[in-house]
Design a protein around this motif. Structure first.
Motif, PDB file in Angstrom:
ATOM      1  N   UNK A   1      -5.009  12.727  48.212  1.00 55.97           N
ATOM      2  CA  UNK A   1      -5.488  11.524  46.733  1.00 55.97           C
ATOM      3  C   UNK A   1      -6.433  11.401  47.238  1.00 55.97           C
ATOM      4  N   UNK A   2      -7.992  12.352  46.595  1.00 58.16           N
ATOM      5  CA  UNK A   2      -9.304  11.551  46.699  1.00 58.16           C
ATOM      6  C   UNK A   2      -9.986  10.332  46.909  1.00 58.16           C
ATOM      7  N   UNK A   3     -10.738   9.485  47.417  1.00 58.05           N
ATOM      8  CA  UNK A   3     -11.397   8.048  47.279  1.00 58.05           C
ATOM      9  C   UNK A   3     -11.982   7.959  45.414  1.00 58.05           C
ATOM     10  N   UNK A   4     -12.000   6.608  45.496  1.00 57.26           N
ATOM     11  CA  UNK A   4     -12.496   6.769  43.598  1.00 57.26           C
ATOM     12  C   UNK A   4     -14.256   6.369  44.104  1.00 57.26           C
ATOM     13  N   UNK A   5     -14.957   6.420  43.009  1.00 55.38           N
ATOM     14  CA  UNK A   5     -16.700   6.207  43.844  1.00 55.38           C
ATOM     15  C   UNK A   5     -16.197   4.840  44.428  1.00 55.38           C
ATOM     16  N   UNK A   6     -15.564   4.154  43.831  1.00 51.12           N
ATOM     17  CA  UNK A   6     -16.086   2.659  44.476  1.00 51.12           C
ATOM     18  C   UNK A   6     -15.752   3.051  46.192  1.00 51.12           C
ATOM     19  N   UNK A   7     -14.201   2.659  46.282  1.00 47.29           N
ATOM     20  CA  UNK A   7     -14.811   3.146  47.399  1.00 47.29           C
ATOM     21  C   UNK A   7     -15.556   4.280  48.866  1.00 47.29           C
ATOM     22  N   UNK A   8     -15.735   5.692  47.938  1.00 45.30           N
ATOM     23  CA  UNK A   8     -16.729   6.670  49.133  1.00 45.30           C
ATOM     24  C   UNK A   8     -17.803   5.685  48.521  1.00 45.30           C
TER      25      UNK A   8
ATOM     26  N   UNK B   1     -10.643  12.527  51.472  1.00 49.45           N
ATOM     27  CA  UNK B   1      -9.757  12.044  50.966  1.00 49.45           C
ATOM     28  C   UNK B   1      -8.986  10.605  51.156  1.00 49.45           C
ATOM     29  N   UNK B   2      -8.072   9.447  50.657  1.00 46.25           N
ATOM     30  CA  UNK B   2      -8.622   8.687  51.041  1.00 46.25           C
ATOM     31  C   UNK B   2      -7.560   8.161  52.531  1.00 46.25           C
ATOM     32  N   UNK B   3      -6.979   9.327  52.770  1.00 45.07           N
ATOM     33  CA  UNK B   3      -6.175   9.271  53.680  1.00 45.07           C
ATOM     34  C   UNK B   3      -7.103   9.173  55.110  1.00 45.07           C
ATOM     35  N   UNK B   4      -7.216   8.480  55.465  1.00 46.48           N
ATOM     36  CA  UNK B   4      -7.916   8.296  57.250  1.00 46.48           C
ATOM     37  C   UNK B   4      -8.167   9.661  57.562  1.00 46.48           C
ATOM     38  N   UNK B   5      -6.664   9.942  58.188  1.00 51.86           N
ATOM     39  CA  UNK B   5      -6.602  11.121  59.429  1.00 51.86           C
ATOM     40  C   UNK B   5      -7.137  12.404  58.293  1.00 51.86           C
ATOM     41  N   UNK B   6      -6.769  12.891  57.108  1.00 48.10           N
ATOM     42  CA  UNK B   6      -7.088  14.184  56.755  1.00 48.10           C
ATOM     43  C   UNK B   6      -7.968  13.622  55.829  1.00 48.10           C
ATOM     44  N   UNK B   7      -9.327  12.867  56.666  1.00 52.93           N
ATOM     45  CA  UNK B   7     -10.821  12.187  56.279  1.00 52.93           C
ATOM     46  C   UNK B   7     -11.333  13.263  57.471  1.00 52.93           C
ATOM     47  N   UNK B   8     -10.724  12.549  58.036  1.00 50.86           N
ATOM     48  CA  UNK B   8     -11.253  13.215  59.520  1.00 50.86           C
ATOM     49  C   UNK B   8     -11.327  14.593  59.779  1.00 50.86           C
TER      50      UNK B   8
END
Length: 349
Positions: free
Chosen positions: A25-32, A277-284
């Motif tokens: 799941x990807x971050x939304x524009x606001x979350x990004x 990614x929304x998931x912090x570990x996957x984002x890293x």
């Protein structure tokens, strides 16, 4: 970096062996907009080769493995490539929850003999030797690019994995091999060599990535640079007869099965490219994989573009620029396929 033995998390490993990776799941524009991203300036460094006895090939300002050990292996072996490979090790360990391996090798590693095929910079072998100080670890590669300051229980040797191995039969309790894509024409023969050198009851694990950028939400569809990137590796696979799309070709499982290994487990992952990614570990994981590729995107593509496929020279730099721009676009959500396959040699063998 956290390092744990595979046996410390048997439930996690077993669960993954029975499932496929879910949609990321990807971050939304606001979350990004709210997330603070680290600098995406990608620094690279080169290391000088000081030994007069090393006769590396120089191509386009880069050094490659000696032709005496490998004919036209596509990746360079200089400092810039080594930096990228160490970053690859970092994101692989992170995506596997800090594990260095998934195979259920014995918890008591005293006297355990381990072989790391295609060791590269030696970082996996060194980390394993640090964690398992009572094991004996050997790393093999085409070039002696590994550091000299290493744990007492690890050593490195020059060995071409594509020809008969110099080790005696039934030598190792655990054989680990990683990122051999583009270098193997006969995967069954590779695993037959591993089978011969593996002790009865021992384990072999293969870790391979696919350098094709996919997306679950269609954001990579129609991108000309991502399509060119895929075409580069697909056509190189066809021309050289050496697979660059190992997970999709399923050569790990098929080769290990044909070689005689049993209790095979296939574990698939998605490696995001970028911090989307929304998931912090996957984002890293995504941030590190992005830096790993940008650190040496030339090293992964130069030999294939110029010497294997002989594509037009004037198209190469625009391709690199377009890939970098695409990878930095947070609206694009690419990932690579990663497959881990491990199996056991029969006790009665």
């Amino acid at each position: 970096m956290s390092k744990r033995r595979a046996e410390d998390a048997p439930v996690t490993v077993r669960a993954r062996a029975e499932s496929r990776p879910a949609k990321i799941e990807a971050l939304s524009e606001e979350e990004r907009q709210e997330r603070t991203e680290p600098s995406e300036d990608v620094a690279s460094s080169t290391a000088s080769i000081t030994s007069s006895i090393l006769e590396y090939r120089a191509l386009n300002g880069r050094t490659f493995h000696s032709a005496a050990h490998a004919a036209d292996y596509f990746m360079p072996n200089d400092g810039q490539q080594q930096e990228s490979l160490d970053l690859v090790h970092h994101y692989l360990t992170l995506i596997m929850d800090g594990l260095l391996y998934l195979a259920p090798i014995p918890s008591d590693t005293e006297g355990l003999t381990v072989l790391d095929v295609g060791t590269g910079t030696g970082i996996w072998a060194i980390d394993f030797a640090d964690v398992h100080s009572d094991a004996d670890v050997v790393g093999t590669d085409l070039s002696p690019i590994q550091p000299s300051w290493i744990p007492r229980n690890v050593r490195f040797e020059i060995e071409d994995a594509t020809v008969d191995w110099s080790f005696r039969a039934d030598s190792f309790d655990f054989i680990h091999m990683r990122y051999l894509l583009g270098g193997i024409s006969d995967w069954t023969a590779l695993f037959e060599r591993a089978y011969r050198c593996c002790k009865p009851g021992g384990w072999v694990e293969s870790v391979e990535v696919e350098p094709i950028l996919y997306s679950d939400d269609g954001t990579t569809d129609g991108n000309p640079f991502i399509e060119k990137f895929a075409t580069l590796f697909l056509e190189a696979s066809n021309k050289t007869g050496k697979s660059f799309i190992v997970p999709s070709d399923d050569v790990q499982r098929l080769g290990m099965e044909a070689a005689g290994f049993s209790d095979l487990q296939v574990v698939d992952f998605k490696v995001p490219m970028g911090g989307w990614p929304r998931d912090p570990r996957l984002a890293e994981v995504g941030r590190i994989s992005h830096v790993a590729l940008e650190t040496d995107i030339e090293g992964y593509t130069m030999m294939l573009w110029h010497h294997v496929l002989q594509w037009p020279l004037d198209g190469y730099q625009p391709f690199l620029d377009g890939m970098r721009k695409t990878l930095r676009d947070k609206r694009t959500h690419p990932y690579m396929k990663l497959r881990v396959v491990y199996g056991r040699k029969s006790e009665t063998e």
